[in-house]
Scaffold this motif. Structure first.
Motif, short mmCIF file in Angstrom:
data_model
loop_
_atom_site.label_atom_id
_atom_site.label_comp_id
_atom_site.label_asym_id
_atom_site.label_seq_id
_atom_site.Cartn_x
_atom_site.Cartn_y
_atom_site.Cartn_z
N ALA A 164 21.70 18.13 -11.01
CA ALA A 164 22.49 17.11 -11.69
C ALA A 164 21.87 16.66 -13.02
CB ALA A 164 22.70 15.92 -10.75
N PRO A 165 20.56 16.34 -13.08
CA PRO A 165 20.01 15.90 -14.37
C PRO A 165 20.12 16.98 -15.44
CG PRO A 165 18.50 15.38 -12.57
CD PRO A 165 19.56 16.23 -11.99
N THR A 166 19.89 18.25 -15.06
CA THR A 166 19.99 19.32 -16.04
C THR A 166 21.42 19.46 -16.55
OG1 THR A 166 18.35 20.39 -14.64
CG2 THR A 166 19.23 21.68 -16.45
N LEU A 167 22.38 19.40 -15.62
CA LEU A 167 23.78 19.48 -16.01
C LEU A 167 24.13 18.36 -16.98
CD1 LEU A 167 25.95 20.31 -12.88
CD2 LEU A 167 25.91 21.52 -15.05
N ALA A 220 22.92 11.55 -11.62
CA ALA A 220 21.91 11.63 -12.68
C ALA A 220 22.12 10.48 -13.65
CB ALA A 220 22.01 12.97 -13.41
N LYS A 221 22.01 9.29 -13.11
CA LYS A 221 22.31 8.09 -13.88
C LYS A 221 21.50 8.03 -15.19
CE LYS A 221 24.49 4.21 -14.14
NZ LYS A 221 25.51 4.77 -15.00
N ALA A 222 20.22 8.45 -15.11
CA ALA A 222 19.35 8.32 -16.28
C ALA A 222 19.78 9.24 -17.41
CB ALA A 222 17.91 8.63 -15.88
N ALA A 312 28.50 9.03 -1.94
CA ALA A 312 27.52 9.60 -1.02
C ALA A 312 27.51 11.13 -1.11
CB ALA A 312 27.82 9.16 0.40
N ALA A 313 28.67 11.70 -1.47
CA ALA A 313 28.74 13.16 -1.61
C ALA A 313 27.94 13.62 -2.81
CB ALA A 313 30.19 13.61 -1.73
N TYR A 314 27.91 12.80 -3.87
CA TYR A 314 27.24 13.24 -5.10
C TYR A 314 25.74 13.42 -4.90
CZ TYR A 314 31.60 11.50 -7.11
OH TYR A 314 32.92 11.27 -7.39
N THR A 315 25.18 12.61 -4.02
CA THR A 315 23.73 12.66 -3.84
C THR A 315 23.32 13.28 -2.51
OG1 THR A 315 23.90 10.40 -3.03
CG2 THR A 315 23.25 10.67 -5.32
#
Lengths: 385, 330
Positions: A164-167, A220-222, A312-315
């Protein structure tokens, strides 16, 4: 370079055609709608159940109903309508694929028996639905699930894995080359080229964008500082109309990455990214994995409303649970549906929520709604009045 | 005459009655119809203005950004945040590019048809220009996306290399696709070319033969005739023609929506991907818009409406200032 340009050309064709197509469809639709709604009341509304039906899950009703809304569930509805009308003589279900927004507007104006929407009703939309649903209000019934595939075009690289963060960084132009250390780290075996990453996103407002950005913001909130929205907020990249446009631009442009419903990836044979969720294995975008992802969702609707919270599915770290999922809803009145359309609406919704109806989704590239949720949908449908 | 003479009994009252114009039913019907047409036009304009204003005010009141200076367009957010800065900029820039390219070419074509080309060739060219005006804008959009965009990469690189110092022709990423405001401007130029050409041609045809022959008699060359007698006389007409073209460029929708890769960034680099125009934004956002979102889009439509009014007003002022050359004084 040369290659790329030629290909951009072909991709744009599709985009261009898609824009036109969408407009034409929208334009044609609204006339039909008002016309039919006045005439539909004249059709007899006898609900004769149990006529000659070859599919056991269909208990037939007669009449004609109008519905409209999301294009994301268009193929699913078309398949269902075909099955239903084959089984039931004298039943006509008219689903006009316009957009989720238009569907809700039609529903709240009383022209639709049910509407299809990518997102649950907003509070003010529920308030205005009370005018149409005498004694009740509009409710959301999750019926169609689906993975949003991240398609890429990188010759020589298969089984690309991203998290997620990379995307989020890629889609926000924070990571700009394919051999960035962050991507290398996730794909130790792959030989990644040093070419620039060309991101492709939707130009028109879209529920797909909304759901993707919900995921990016949720997981990937950050790295994704924007609120989720139907309008694209990320930096950089090319914009093109419709999922079909995104898919063909990705297909034709080397070094590109984009997002669309899984069916477009299958149809154009575009490789899709596997997501590293923290599960033992990176998760591939398949309908079964998407169902596993949706199974993490919680019902947050109040009363008979079954709006889902997918955060909840996202994480999720569950094995084989694909995190980038969307669900689309059918919107009906819990009470106060029009008497002449209620039997057919109920019968049709019963069919699509049934095991038969849900299993028909897989072949169209959609994901069935998991059992725990669909059983609630079934009991809600039987209580519709 | 003589046959009416016998009835001379009421001569004092009859002559004044006869002096009045006779009104037959046909007159009254026609006067009514033409007045009606005039009034209808005003009613339609007023209805559009009222509709736009009422819906727009409702939306703007709830806007949490500054409607005029916000870049992004996100009416679906809570709270909604949208503004027309990028759209106004993109609309203006693409239209200006279109005008800069189209007006000289259109006047050139018009002069060629009227003054240089043999009669037959001129007629053929006029016919082709008319055809250009009949092509639907979506066809221009498809052609732009399929043919123009891929073939403009070379021009983009050339401009970037030799004119990059002007900032406006500086392309930040030379490899990116030329789906930019500059490309849109070129496409719009082609689309408005026939309008400007046709009206200019008619205006130039009206230039009195005497003026031109007088200039020739004084020893002027053909170019001098055009410069001294044709262009001054036709100037106000050419300006009107350009304003008609500008009107189309400002409002063009489909061609822009297919060619431009829109985003909400305001950039002075004309060759860079991005930007947006009013109509393109409406096409992109209308489908998924809620009732409120539509009101917000209508508000942007109101801004375009006002811009068009201002442009037309400005054109009128320019034309009025150059009245000494207009046909009325010829």
């Amino acid at each position: 370079m040369k290659l790329q340009r030629k290909s951009g050309l072909r991709a744009l064709t599709v985009g261009a055609v898609a824009v036109t197509g969408a407009l034409v469809l929208t334009a044609c639709g609204s006339d039909n709608n008002s016309d039919n709604s006045s005439s539909s009341s004249s059709s007899p509304s006898s609900s004769s159940s149990g006529s000659s039906s070859n599919a056991s899950s269909i208990s037939c009703a007669k009449g004609q109903i109008l519905s409209s809304g999301s294009t994301a569930q268009q193929n699913a509805i078309e398949a269902w309508v075909k099955n239903y009308q084959q089984a039931c003589q004298g039943a006509t279900i008219n689903y006009k694929p316009s957009s989720s927004g238009q569907g809700v507007i039609d529903f709240n104006q009383g022209t639709d028996a049910f509407a299809g929407s990518d997102s649950p009703l907003a509070a003010d939309e529920i308030t205005s639905s009370k005018k149409v649903c005498s004694g009740g209000e509009g409710i959301d019934l999750p019926m169609v699930g689906g993975p949003i595939a991240i398609g890429y075009n990188l010759p020589g690289v298969s089984n690309l894995v991203l998290d997620a963060p990379t995307l989020a960084k890629i889609f926000n132009s924070k990571i700009t080359t394919w051999n960035d250390p962050a991507i290398k780290k996730l794909n130790p075996g792959a030989s990644l080229p040093s070419t620039k990453i060309q991101t492709v996103h939707r130009q028109d407002d879209s529920g797909t964008t909304d759901n993707l950005t919900k995921y990016l913001g949720g997981a990937a909130k950050a790295d994704w500082p924007y609120p989720h929205a139907k309008a694209w907020a990320g930096k950089g990249g090319q914009a093109v109309a419709q999922s079909s446009g995104v898919a063909s631009l990705v297909k034709q442009t080397e070094g590109s990455i984009g997002y669309f419903e899984l069916s477009y990836a299958t149809a154009d044979s575009i490789p899709t990214v596997k997501i590293a969720t923290g599960a033992p294995q990176p998760v591939e975008a398949t309908t079964a994995n998407a169902s596993n992802g949706i199974a993490q969702a919680k019902v947050v609707g109040t009363g008979s409303d079954l709006a889902l919270d997918l955060s909840a599915a996202y994480t999720t770290k569950a094995p084989n649970a694909y995190p980038i999922v969307l669900t689309t809803y059918e919107i009906v009145c819990d009470k106060g549906n029009k008497a002449d359309t209620l039997p057919l609406t109920k019968s049709f919704l019963n069919y699509i929520a049934s095991a038969d109806g849900q299993s028909a989704l897989t072949s169209a590239g959609y994901a069935p709604i998991p059992d725990a949720i669909i059983s609630k949908v079934r009991s809600t449908i039987s209580a519709l009045s | 005459m003589t046959s009416t003479a016998p009835s001379t009994a009421p001569p004092p009252t009859a002559p004044p009655r006869k002096a009045r114009t006779v009104t037959r039913p046909g007159d009254r019907i026609f006067a009514g119809m033409s007045t009606g047409s005039g009034v209808l036009l005003l009613v339609v304009m007023a209805a559009i203005a009222v509709f736009l204003t009422v819906r727009a005010v409702h939306a703007i009141a709830k806007d949490h950004g500054n409607f005029l200076t916000t870049f992004e367009w996100n009416a679906a957010l809570t709270p909604p945040k949208f503004g027309v800065a990028v759209l106004a900029y993109g609309t203006a820039v693409s239209s200006i590019i279109a005008m800069v390219i189209a007006v000289p070419i259109a006047v050139g074509i018009a002069l060629f048809i009227t003054h240089y080309a043999p009669r037959k060739v001129g007629g053929a060219i006029a016919f082709v220009v008319d055809l250009l005006a009949a092509v639907p804008s979506i066809i221009y959009g498809l052609w732009g996306a399929l043919f123009l965009v891929p073939h403009l990469s070379g021009l983009n690189l050339w401009l970037d290399k030799y004119f990059g110092w002007t900032v406006i022709f500086d392309k930040s990423d030379p490899n990116s696709s030329p789906r930019s405001l500059f490309t849109v401007g070129i496409l719009l130029a082609i689309m408005i070319l026939p309008i400007i050409t046709n009206v200019s041609r008619e205006v130039i045809r009206q230039v009195p033969r005497m003026h031109q022959e007088a200039a020739l008699a004084l020893g002027a060359t053909r170019w001098e005739v055009i410069r001294m007698s044709v262009l001054p006389f036709a100037r106000s007409g050419i300006i009107s023609a350009s304003m008609l073209g500008l009107g189309r460029a400002l409002g063009e929708t489909m061609a822009v929506a297919t060619v431009l890769s829109a985003n909400s960034e305001l950039s002075a680099h004309l060759l860079d991907i991005g930007g947006g125009t009013f109509s393109q934004n409406i096409v992109a956002k209308f489908g998924e818009a809620t009732d409120f979102g539509r009101d917000a889009l209508i508000a942007s439509g109101l801004v375009l409406f006002v811009i068009t009014l201002v442009v037309n007003g400005a054109a009128r002022v320019i034309i009025a200032r150059r009245k000494e050359y207009s046909g009325a004084n010829a």
